[in-house]
Design an enzyme around this catalytic site. Structure first.
Site, PDB file in Angstrom:
ATOM      1  N   CYS A 257       0.673  -1.362  -0.023  1.00 17.31           N
ATOM      2  CA  CYS A 257      -0.303   0.231   0.328  1.00 17.31           C
ATOM      3  C   CYS A 257       0.868   1.157  -0.003  1.00 17.31           C
ATOM      4  O   CYS A 257       0.659   2.176  -1.146  1.00 17.31           O
ATOM      5  CB  CYS A 257      -0.477  -0.164   0.953  1.00 17.31           C
ATOM      6  SG  CYS A 257      -2.835  -1.168   0.891  1.00 17.31           S
TER       7      CYS A 257
HETATM    8  P1  NAD Z   1      -4.800  -9.042  -3.441  1.00 19.76           P
HETATM    9  O1  NAD Z   1      -3.093  -8.532  -4.831  1.00 19.76           O
HETATM   10  O2  NAD Z   1      -4.499  -9.814  -2.904  1.00 19.76           O
HETATM   11  O3  NAD Z   1      -5.641  -9.749  -4.349  1.00 19.76           O
HETATM   12  C1  NAD Z   1      -6.783  -9.109  -5.611  1.00 19.76           C
HETATM   13  C2  NAD Z   1      -7.602 -10.045  -5.776  1.00 19.76           C
HETATM   14  O4  NAD Z   1      -8.198  -9.783  -6.792  1.00 19.76           O
HETATM   15  C3  NAD Z   1      -6.409 -11.354  -6.636  1.00 19.76           C
HETATM   16  O5  NAD Z   1      -6.966 -12.678  -5.871  1.00 19.76           O
HETATM   17  C4  NAD Z   1      -6.786 -11.422  -8.550  1.00 19.76           C
HETATM   18  O6  NAD Z   1      -7.056 -12.869  -8.484  1.00 19.76           O
HETATM   19  C5  NAD Z   1      -8.470 -10.708  -7.729  1.00 19.76           C
HETATM   20  N1  NAD Z   1      -8.515 -10.443  -9.353  1.00 19.76           N
HETATM   21  C6  NAD Z   1      -8.298  -9.425 -10.339  1.00 19.76           C
HETATM   22  N2  NAD Z   1      -9.070  -9.146 -11.195  1.00 19.76           N
HETATM   23  C7  NAD Z   1      -9.971 -10.021 -10.750  1.00 19.76           C
HETATM   24  C8  NAD Z   1     -10.964 -10.055 -12.007  1.00 19.76           C
HETATM   25  N3  NAD Z   1     -11.583  -9.696 -12.320  1.00 19.76           N
HETATM   26  N4  NAD Z   1     -11.779 -10.699 -11.146  1.00 19.76           N
HETATM   27  C9  NAD Z   1     -12.276 -11.164  -9.884  1.00 19.76           C
HETATM   28  N5  NAD Z   1     -10.881 -11.329  -9.546  1.00 19.76           N
HETATM   29  C10 NAD Z   1     -10.004 -10.856  -9.618  1.00 19.76           C
HETATM   30  O7  NAD Z   1      -4.606  -7.462  -3.298  1.00 19.76           O
HETATM   31  P2  NAD Z   1      -5.921  -6.926  -2.172  1.00 19.76           P
HETATM   32  O8  NAD Z   1      -4.121  -6.602  -1.020  1.00 19.76           O
HETATM   33  O9  NAD Z   1      -6.637  -7.857  -1.622  1.00 19.76           O
HETATM   34  O10 NAD Z   1      -5.665  -5.744  -2.354  1.00 19.76           O
HETATM   35  C11 NAD Z   1      -7.043  -5.396  -3.328  1.00 19.76           C
HETATM   36  C12 NAD Z   1      -7.244  -3.729  -3.341  1.00 19.76           C
HETATM   37  O11 NAD Z   1      -7.375  -3.114  -1.744  1.00 19.76           O
HETATM   38  C13 NAD Z   1      -5.993  -3.103  -3.926  1.00 19.76           C
HETATM   39  O12 NAD Z   1      -6.636  -1.509  -4.211  1.00 19.76           O
HETATM   40  C14 NAD Z   1      -5.450  -2.350  -2.653  1.00 19.76           C
HETATM   41  O13 NAD Z   1      -4.294  -1.085  -2.253  1.00 19.76           O
HETATM   42  C15 NAD Z   1      -6.392  -2.273  -1.689  1.00 19.76           C
HETATM   43  N6  NAD Z   1      -6.154  -2.594  -0.146  1.00 19.76           N
HETATM   44  C16 NAD Z   1      -5.161  -3.274   0.006  1.00 19.76           C
HETATM   45  C17 NAD Z   1      -4.767  -3.041   1.502  1.00 19.76           C
HETATM   46  C18 NAD Z   1      -3.471  -4.615   2.009  1.00 19.76           C
HETATM   47  O14 NAD Z   1      -3.271  -4.400   3.465  1.00 19.76           O
HETATM   48  N7  NAD Z   1      -3.196  -5.421   1.144  1.00 19.76           N
HETATM   49  C19 NAD Z   1      -5.515  -2.706   3.193  1.00 19.76           C
HETATM   50  C20 NAD Z   1      -6.177  -1.677   2.619  1.00 19.76           C
HETATM   51  C21 NAD Z   1      -6.527  -1.291   0.639  1.00 19.76           C
END
Ligand code: NAD
Length: 427
Positions: A257
């Site tokens: 992030c």
């Molecule tokens: P991640 O990479 O762990 O998970 C994303 C998931 O989305 C993956 O499993 C991927 O296969 C799936 N995906 C991608 N395209 C897809 C589609 N078209 N249909 C279905 N699934 C699909 O990412 P994350 O860490 O969960 O982050 C997600 C969002 O949340 C990002 O924008 C991130 O900046 C934000 N965020 C993350 C955190 C954190 O601590 N990880 C905290 C707050 C916000």
């Protein structure tokens, strides 16, 4: 309520699991069928405190099919928003999720962007849905932007007990649906417009990253003036206007992030003709901070060529196996460039690191094996296991030299056992 999350990574899975725990009917969607079958087998694709236990308690369905969208009251988009090479965010996953929604939406559903997205993106999501489905925003479907503030490692408790819930709403009808979903939360719920909600998430992360980078800069000065950054920041953090959080100096911030989000907002500002000088400095300070570890090591050991050095802690922070942008990786690369032999140990992140380095480094089974016979040991993640380790183990090193990048050890105690260098410790 019927809730669907598109994306079952850290945010999607935690969001889905927590809303299921609160009594909602949740379906998780992901394109990664390995992840989906793990979830359906009761396994957790990510390491997160309490998640295994929560998954056992709840009833949740996971699928690679987008069909459940048709029946949903709320669809969360929680797909990744990685960085492009120029620091801007890559919206391809968001766009493909929006297209899938457009193809499958049937009844009035509130589409809610939970991914961190630059201002304007949520509007683009609704435009894609309108184009693909022929439905009209406000009339046939609702739209919200509901940023997520959870921290990996504490994700479940952060999700369930947030400081605030921010709901950016296209209209009152959309916001009311999310208000209902969050009704058991006791924190303040802020309703705002969509672009403000998108911006709140970025500014929160920029602010926290700024606190860390500023503390790191103070640490580097403390080393020069013969003081200890921990005491300095303790005194500073007692000021209620500042608060004691995110003032721990160390080897730099990482994770999925902070680095990505600060870069994304810089890129957006630049595209709009604004020069975000202060934000750029946060990134610059952080980019070089991991190399303080090498600098401190070289204070005691001029030539690293052929030396056996262990790196303890690989995850960007404790409680997770996430190594995205982890400072440990920069340190390992630098040690390898200096010709050192590197051994590593982490309680959770070994497999992720093995995928990057293969047999270029040694993967130790435990703390004992990692440090035995080494010329120096560097600590990059403040795992509890390290905090509680028996410091007499350092006697098994060839040369008991410890460089503490996370201020794990009490300097007064450890200095009796080893040669000790630490970020921000100038005494
Ligand atoms: P991640 O990479 O762990 O998970 C994303 C998931 O989305 C993956 O499993 C991927 O296969 C799936 N995906 C991608 N395209 C897809 C589609 N078209 N249909 C279905 N699934 C699909 O990412 P994350 O860490 O969960 O982050 C997600 C969002 O949340 C990002 O924008 C991130 O900046 C934000 N965020 C993350 C955190 C954190 O601590 N990880 C905290 C707050 C916000």
């Amino acid at each position: 309520m019927k809730v669907v999350t598109i994306g079952s990574g850290y945010v999607g899975l935690i969001t889905g699991a927590c809303f299921a725990d609160l009594g909602n009917d949740v379906t998780l969607i992901d394109i990664d069928d390995k992840k989906i079958s793990m979830i359906n087998n009761g396994e957790t694709p990510i390491h997160e405190n309490g998640l295994k236990e929560l998954m056992k308690k709840i009833n949740i369905t996971a699928t690679t099919s987008y069909n459940p969208i048709a029946d949903a009251d709320v669809v969360f988009i929680a797909v990744g928003t990685p960085s492009n090479d120029d620091g801007s965010i890559d919206l391809k996953y968001i766009r493909s999720a929006a297209e899938a929604i457009g193809k499958h939406i049937e009844k009035y559903t509130v589409i809610t962007v939970k991914s961190t997205v630059i201002p304007g993106t949520t509007d683009e999501v609704s435009e894609i849905i309108e184009k693909v489905s022929g439905k009209k925003l406000g009339q046939d479907f609702g739209l919200c932007m509901n940023p997520e503030f959870l921290r990996e490692g504490n994700a479940i408790s952060d999700f369930m007990n947030p400081d605030r819930v921010v709901i950016g709403q296209h209209d009152d009808r959309s916001g009311e649906v999310l208000k209902e979903l969050y009704k058991s939360f006791e924190c303040p719920v802020m309703f705002t417009d969509i672009r403000t909600a998108e911006m709140i998430k970025y500014v929160s992360n920029v602010f926290l990253a700024a606190k860390v980078s500023l503390s790191n800069e103070v640490a580097n000065i403390c080393e020069l003036i013969g003081s200890d950054v921990r005491d300095v920041m303790k005194g500073v953090g007692l000021d209620r206007r500042i608060s004691p959080y995110f003032l721990n100096a160390g080897a730099g911030f990482g994770g999925s992030c902070f680095p990505k989000d600060v870069m994304a907002i810089i890129s957006l500002a630049e595209k709009m003709g604004y020069e975000p000088g202060m934000m750029k400095h946060i990134v610059r300070t952080n980019d070089v901070q991991p190399f303080r570890m090498i600098k401190l090591l070289k204070k005691r050991m001029r030539d690293l060529e052929g030396r056996d050095i262990s790196v303890m802690g690989l995850a960007f922070k404790p409680g997770t196996d996430d190594i995205r942008e982890a400072p440990a990786l920069k340190v390992i690369n630098s040690l390898l460039e200096h010709g050192a032999n590197v051994a590593v140990y982490d309680p959770e992140a070994m497999e992720n690191v093995r995928q990057i380095y293969g047999d270029k480094i040694i993967f130790a089974e435990n703390i004992e094996k990692a440090i035995e016979g080494k010329d120096a040991t560097l600590f990059l993640t403040e795992w509890k296991e390290f905090k509680e380790m028996d410091i007499s183990l350092f006697k098994t090193m060839r040369r008991p030299l410890v460089v503490d990048g996370r201020r794990i050890f009490d300097p007064e105690l450890i200095k009796k056992e080893v040669e000790y260098e630490a970020i921000g410790y100038g005494r």
